[in-house]
Design an enzyme around this catalytic site. Structure first.
Site, short mmCIF file in Angstrom:
data_model
loop_
_atom_site.label_atom_id
_atom_site.label_comp_id
_atom_site.label_asym_id
_atom_site.label_seq_id
_atom_site.Cartn_x
_atom_site.Cartn_y
_atom_site.Cartn_z
CG ASP A 7 27.37 -3.89 24.86
OD1 ASP A 7 28.07 -2.93 24.46
OD2 ASP A 7 26.39 -4.33 24.20
CD GLU A 67 31.66 -2.40 21.52
OE1 GLU A 67 31.37 -3.58 21.30
OE2 GLU A 67 30.96 -1.44 21.15
CG ASP A 141 22.49 -4.61 25.11
OD1 ASP A 141 23.00 -4.29 24.03
OD2 ASP A 141 21.47 -4.06 25.57
#
Length: 160
Positions: A7, A67, A141
């Site tokens: 992330d 992502e 995260d």
């Protein structure tokens, strides 16, 4: 298969490596690569690059899941900074000849919780349950990175 979810962010990049056996998971390593706010962007990106290269070396993933880049009209700077962090990650993966797959956040949420509009809390609970974790003091995260890694299994192991 060993999968690394990442992330990316300039201040805090969460990562989580899992080992899969079918649709069951075992946590290998998880954590955060951080950079100090008071340093110039170039220095922060270099620190992030070194940290991510170390993570790739330690975790030895077969694939990296990240992502998909998104942007909110109210916060365009956030998307730009996230793009810098993703670029550093993609470069580090390219050096290691690692395939990278990206998924939109809603798709990850749907894969993990069954609901594309799940809250951060719902995601964390599912990740915790699926990995049989007792500790929940990890940064969000890290949970996001672990969800990314697990979603790759649920979404059919599609290579880029």
């Amino acid at each position: 298969m060993r999968i690394l979810g990442v992330d990316p962010g300039i201040q805090s990049t969460g990562y989580g490596a899992i080992q899969t056996e079918g649709k069951s998971f075992r946590l290998i390593e998880a954590g955060v690569v951080s950079t100090p706010r008071n340093k110039p962007l170039a220095e922060r990106l270099e620190r992030l690059r070194r940290g991510l290269r170390q993570v790739l070396e330690n975790c030895q993933p077969e694939i990296v899941i990240v992502e998909e880049l998104y942007s909110h009209a109210q916060h365009p700077r956030t998307a730009i900074l996230m793009g810098h962090a993703r670029g550093v990650l993609l470069s580090a993966c390219s050096e290691k000849k690692l395939p990278v797959v990206d998924f939109p956040a809603k798709r990850v949420k749907k894969a993990i919780t069954g609901n594309g509009n799940a809250t951060k809390g719902q995601m964390q609970e599912m990740v915790k349950m699926l990995l049989r974790l007792k500790e929940t003091s990890c940064p969000t995260d890290v949970f996001d990175a672990l969800a990314l890694a697990m979603s790759y299994v649920y979404l059919g192991n599609r290579l880029p």
